[in-house]
Design a protein around this motif. Structure first.
Motif, PDB file in Angstrom:
ATOM      1  N   GLU A  31      13.280   0.228 -50.480  1.00 25.52           N
ATOM      2  CA  GLU A  31      13.403   1.478 -49.755  1.00 25.52           C
ATOM      3  C   GLU A  31      12.047   1.759 -49.111  1.00 25.52           C
ATOM      4  OE1 GLU A  31      14.525   6.199 -50.560  1.00 25.52           O
ATOM      5  OE2 GLU A  31      14.829   4.692 -52.135  1.00 25.52           O
ATOM      6  N   VAL A  32      12.042   2.162 -47.851  1.00 20.83           N
ATOM      7  CA  VAL A  32      10.801   2.252 -47.075  1.00 20.83           C
ATOM      8  C   VAL A  32      10.553   3.688 -46.614  1.00 20.83           C
ATOM      9  CG1 VAL A  32       9.612   1.466 -44.981  1.00 20.83           C
ATOM     10  CG2 VAL A  32      11.014  -0.144 -46.300  1.00 20.83           C
ATOM     11  N   LEU A  33       9.311   4.117 -46.740  1.00 24.07           N
ATOM     12  CA  LEU A  33       8.830   5.347 -46.123  1.00 24.07           C
ATOM     13  C   LEU A  33       7.853   4.940 -45.033  1.00 24.07           C
ATOM     14  CD1 LEU A  33       8.583   8.504 -46.169  1.00 24.07           C
ATOM     15  CD2 LEU A  33       6.633   8.182 -47.701  1.00 24.07           C
ATOM     16  N   TYR A  34       8.056   5.446 -43.819  1.00 22.39           N
ATOM     17  CA  TYR A  34       7.262   5.019 -42.662  1.00 22.39           C
ATOM     18  C   TYR A  34       6.662   6.232 -41.970  1.00 22.39           C
ATOM     19  CZ  TYR A  34       6.685   3.743 -37.695  1.00 22.39           C
ATOM     20  OH  TYR A  34       6.209   3.584 -36.423  1.00 22.39           O
ATOM     21  N   GLY A  35       5.333   6.222 -41.802  1.00 26.92           N
ATOM     22  CA  GLY A  35       4.645   7.297 -41.099  1.00 26.92           C
ATOM     23  C   GLY A  35       4.072   6.811 -39.784  1.00 26.92           C
ATOM     24  N   VAL A  36       4.225   7.620 -38.726  1.00 28.27           N
ATOM     25  CA  VAL A  36       3.758   7.227 -37.401  1.00 28.27           C
ATOM     26  C   VAL A  36       3.248   8.441 -36.639  1.00 28.27           C
ATOM     27  CG1 VAL A  36       6.126   7.408 -36.478  1.00 28.27           C
ATOM     28  CG2 VAL A  36       4.416   6.116 -35.203  1.00 28.27           C
ATOM     29  N   GLY A  37       2.133   8.258 -35.922  1.00 27.51           N
ATOM     30  CA  GLY A  37       1.658   9.241 -34.955  1.00 27.51           C
ATOM     31  C   GLY A  37       2.005   8.759 -33.559  1.00 27.51           C
ATOM     32  N   LEU A  38       2.713   9.550 -32.799  1.00 24.47           N
ATOM     33  CA  LEU A  38       3.218   9.095 -31.503  1.00 24.47           C
ATOM     34  C   LEU A  38       2.131   8.989 -30.435  1.00 24.47           C
ATOM     35  CD1 LEU A  38       6.687  10.891 -31.229  1.00 24.47           C
ATOM     36  CD2 LEU A  38       6.127   8.623 -32.147  1.00 24.47           C
ATOM     37  N   MET A  39       0.911   9.457 -30.736  1.00 25.50           N
ATOM     38  CA  MET A  39      -0.196   9.314 -29.796  1.00 25.50           C
ATOM     39  C   MET A  39      -1.163   8.221 -30.249  1.00 25.50           C
ATOM     40  SD  MET A  39       0.588  11.369 -27.444  1.00 25.50           S
ATOM     41  CE  MET A  39      -0.913  11.383 -26.469  1.00 25.50           C
ATOM     42  N   ASP A  40      -0.684   7.269 -31.004  1.00 21.61           N
ATOM     43  CA  ASP A  40      -1.513   6.192 -31.552  1.00 21.61           C
ATOM     44  C   ASP A  40      -1.813   5.154 -30.472  1.00 21.61           C
ATOM     45  OD1 ASP A  40      -2.687   4.136 -33.009  1.00 21.61           O
ATOM     46  OD2 ASP A  40      -1.343   4.372 -34.717  1.00 21.61           O
ATOM     47  N   SER A  41      -3.056   5.087 -30.042  1.00 19.62           N
ATOM     48  CA  SER A  41      -3.461   4.099 -29.039  1.00 19.62           C
ATOM     49  C   SER A  41      -4.092   2.865 -29.675  1.00 19.62           C
ATOM     50  CB  SER A  41      -4.453   4.721 -28.039  1.00 19.62           C
ATOM     51  OG  SER A  41      -5.631   5.150 -28.714  1.00 19.62           O
ATOM     52  N   ILE A  42      -4.242   2.845 -31.002  1.00 19.23           N
ATOM     53  CA  ILE A  42      -4.786   1.688 -31.711  1.00 19.23           C
ATOM     54  C   ILE A  42      -3.672   0.708 -32.042  1.00 19.23           C
ATOM     55  CG2 ILE A  42      -6.133   0.909 -33.695  1.00 19.23           C
ATOM     56  CD1 ILE A  42      -7.701   2.778 -31.882  1.00 19.23           C
ATOM     57  N   CYS A  43      -2.620   1.225 -32.676  1.00 18.86           N
ATOM     58  CA  CYS A  43      -1.402   0.455 -32.962  1.00 18.86           C
ATOM     59  C   CYS A  43      -0.260   1.196 -32.270  1.00 18.86           C
ATOM     60  CB  CYS A  43      -1.157   0.356 -34.462  1.00 18.86           C
ATOM     61  SG  CYS A  43      -2.445  -0.519 -35.378  1.00 18.86           S
ATOM     62  N   PRO A  44       0.048   0.864 -31.030  1.00 20.47           N
ATOM     63  CA  PRO A  44       1.003   1.652 -30.251  1.00 20.47           C
ATOM     64  C   PRO A  44       2.332   1.846 -30.986  1.00 20.47           C
ATOM     65  CG  PRO A  44      -0.041  -0.019 -28.884  1.00 20.47           C
ATOM     66  CD  PRO A  44      -0.467  -0.296 -30.279  1.00 20.47           C
ATOM     67  N   PRO A  45       2.926   3.040 -30.897  1.00 23.08           N
ATOM     68  CA  PRO A  45       4.165   3.307 -31.627  1.00 23.08           C
ATOM     69  C   PRO A  45       5.270   2.286 -31.385  1.00 23.08           C
ATOM     70  CG  PRO A  45       3.267   5.343 -30.775  1.00 23.08           C
ATOM     71  CD  PRO A  45       2.409   4.243 -30.224  1.00 23.08           C
ATOM     72  N   SER A  46       5.407   1.795 -30.165  1.00 19.85           N
ATOM     73  CA  SER A  46       6.477   0.819 -29.913  1.00 19.85           C
ATOM     74  C   SER A  46       6.286  -0.436 -30.747  1.00 19.85           C
ATOM     75  CB  SER A  46       6.550   0.465 -28.422  1.00 19.85           C
ATOM     76  OG  SER A  46       5.302  -0.008 -27.945  1.00 19.85           O
ATOM     77  N   THR A  47       5.036  -0.868 -30.947  1.00 17.86           N
ATOM     78  CA  THR A  47       4.810  -2.064 -31.757  1.00 17.86           C
ATOM     79  C   THR A  47       5.187  -1.807 -33.211  1.00 17.86           C
ATOM     80  OG1 THR A  47       2.476  -1.579 -32.333  1.00 17.86           O
ATOM     81  CG2 THR A  47       2.893  -2.682 -30.236  1.00 17.86           C
ATOM     82  N   GLN A  48       4.952  -0.593 -33.673  1.00 21.46           N
ATOM     83  CA  GLN A  48       5.329  -0.239 -35.034  1.00 21.46           C
ATOM     84  C   GLN A  48       6.848  -0.197 -35.183  1.00 21.46           C
ATOM     85  OE1 GLN A  48       3.188   3.277 -36.492  1.00 21.46           O
ATOM     86  NE2 GLN A  48       1.791   3.063 -34.753  1.00 21.46           N
ATOM     87  N   PHE A  49       7.507   0.443 -34.216  1.00 15.39           N
ATOM     88  CA  PHE A  49       8.965   0.536 -34.274  1.00 15.39           C
ATOM     89  C   PHE A  49       9.620  -0.837 -34.124  1.00 15.39           C
ATOM     90  CE2 PHE A  49       8.414   5.106 -33.748  1.00 15.39           C
ATOM     91  CZ  PHE A  49       9.465   5.620 -34.491  1.00 15.39           C
ATOM     92  N   ALA A  50       8.960  -1.766 -33.441  1.00 12.67           N
ATOM     93  CA  ALA A  50       9.503  -3.123 -33.340  1.00 12.67           C
ATOM     94  C   ALA A  50       9.755  -3.707 -34.721  1.00 12.67           C
ATOM     95  CB  ALA A  50       8.549  -4.020 -32.554  1.00 12.67           C
TER      96      ALA A  50
END
Length: 319
Positions: free
Chosen positions: A264-283
């Motif tokens: 089971e996974v908990l995932y945190g993301v900041g949508l203004m992340d320019s270091i690890c872009p959100p799309s790469t995380q969502f991939a």
């Protein structure tokens, strides 16, 4: 709302861009066979740092290719046996951190292990032996060598090996082990849960090492991903080998490991992340087939996310 990347509805459906090598599954099965054939020669050495309710150890084991790997290991005194455990993975270039911030889990009756990534800021060895550039950057190390000598392959295996070692300790319940980390640590959390499917809960925050081609196309090969730009400038300045390079990086792209996760996974993301872009995380996250709880911070980047450390503690304490 300000937007750095795709709209949120598109992020939740984004499939990733970086190629997946044709022999990907066989590659990782062979890697796991090498890991299982490695004698870990585990040592637990009492640390100078101790606490009234916990025992603190320097844990050493031998990883693939002979590197001696270090982790901090804490086990509670007078806790139920067997009891749960949590694994922690740190950010790029960092280390396992201080002892004191890990004691919250010992107070809860958990064991806790924090890995030092080989060749970065802690006590783990980098056994070397890579052809090509070793001057700067870890995820490009081995790109000019055989695919099974990519440094990040070895690092991913270290996470699974640490998990296996901790699960084998008499005081630990192997069916109640979790993993957590931010940035590189978030990527290693995904790798660990993918390569050691007994991991039950995984808390990953803005994971690094995902969808390299998307990073390049967004012109964000800087900061943590700067070595990708440096590699092209030095070793493929006209991008004649671009597809080959991104395909080889695909072996150590966490989005392709993600479907193996059973936790089971908990995932945190900041949508203004320019270091690890959100799309790469969502991939990566979009490929996880087990349950995922998402914590979204629209106005935040690669930084502290208020309330999330408490949320992660509660999530993992449910083990």
């Amino acid at each position: 709302m300000p937007m750095l990347d795709m709209p949120l509805n598109e992020l939740k459906a984004y499939p990733g861009r970086n190629p997946r090598p044709a022999d990907y599954d066989a590659y990782w099965e062979a890697a796991l066979e090498e890991m299982r054939a490695t004698d870990p020669q585990v040592e637990l050495i009492p640390s100078d740092f101790q606490a009234p309710y916990a025992e603190c150890f320097d844990l050493y084991f031998t990883g693939v290719r002979g590197a001696r790997i270090h982790a901090k290991y804490i086990r509670p005194k007078n806790a139920d046996t067997p009891h749960p455990a949590v694994l922690q993975f740190h950010g790029y270039s960092g280390d396992s951190g201080d002892w004191q911030d890990k004691l919250q889990y010992a107070a809860l009756g958990f064991s806790y292990a924090a890995l030092d990534v080989r060749g970065q800021g802690g006590l783990s060895e980098d056994s070397g032996g890579h052809k090509g550039n070793t001057f700067q950057g870890h995820f490009i190390r081995g790109l000019d060598d055989a695919a099974d000598n990519l440094l990040m392959r070895h690092v991913f295996l270290d996470t699974a090996q640490l998990a296996s070692i901790v699960m084998g300790f008499a005081e630990v319940d192997e069916n109640r082990v979790g993993a957590t980390g931010w940035s590189q640590g978030g990527a290693l959390t995904i790798a660990c849960a993918a390569l050691e499917p007994r991991i039950k809960r995984a808390a990953t925050v803005y994971p690094f090492l995902s969808d390299y081609k998307r990073v390049w196309e967004m012109d964000l090969a800087k900061d943590a991903y700067a070595e990708l730009r440096d590699y092209f400038r030095h070793f493929d300045p006209q991008h004649k080998r671009q597809e080959e390079i991104f395909t080889k990086l695909g072996y150590v792209d966490i989005q392709h490991l993600a479907p193996r996760i059973r936790a089971e996974v908990l995932y945190g993301v900041g949508l203004m992340d320019s270091i690890c872009p959100p799309s790469t995380q969502f991939a990566a996250v979009n490929k996880i087939e087990s349950p995922v709880q998402t914590e979204i911070y629209p106005d935040f980047g690669h930084e502290g996310l208020p309330g999330l450390p408490d949320r992660i503690f509660q999530f993992l304490s449910e083990l």
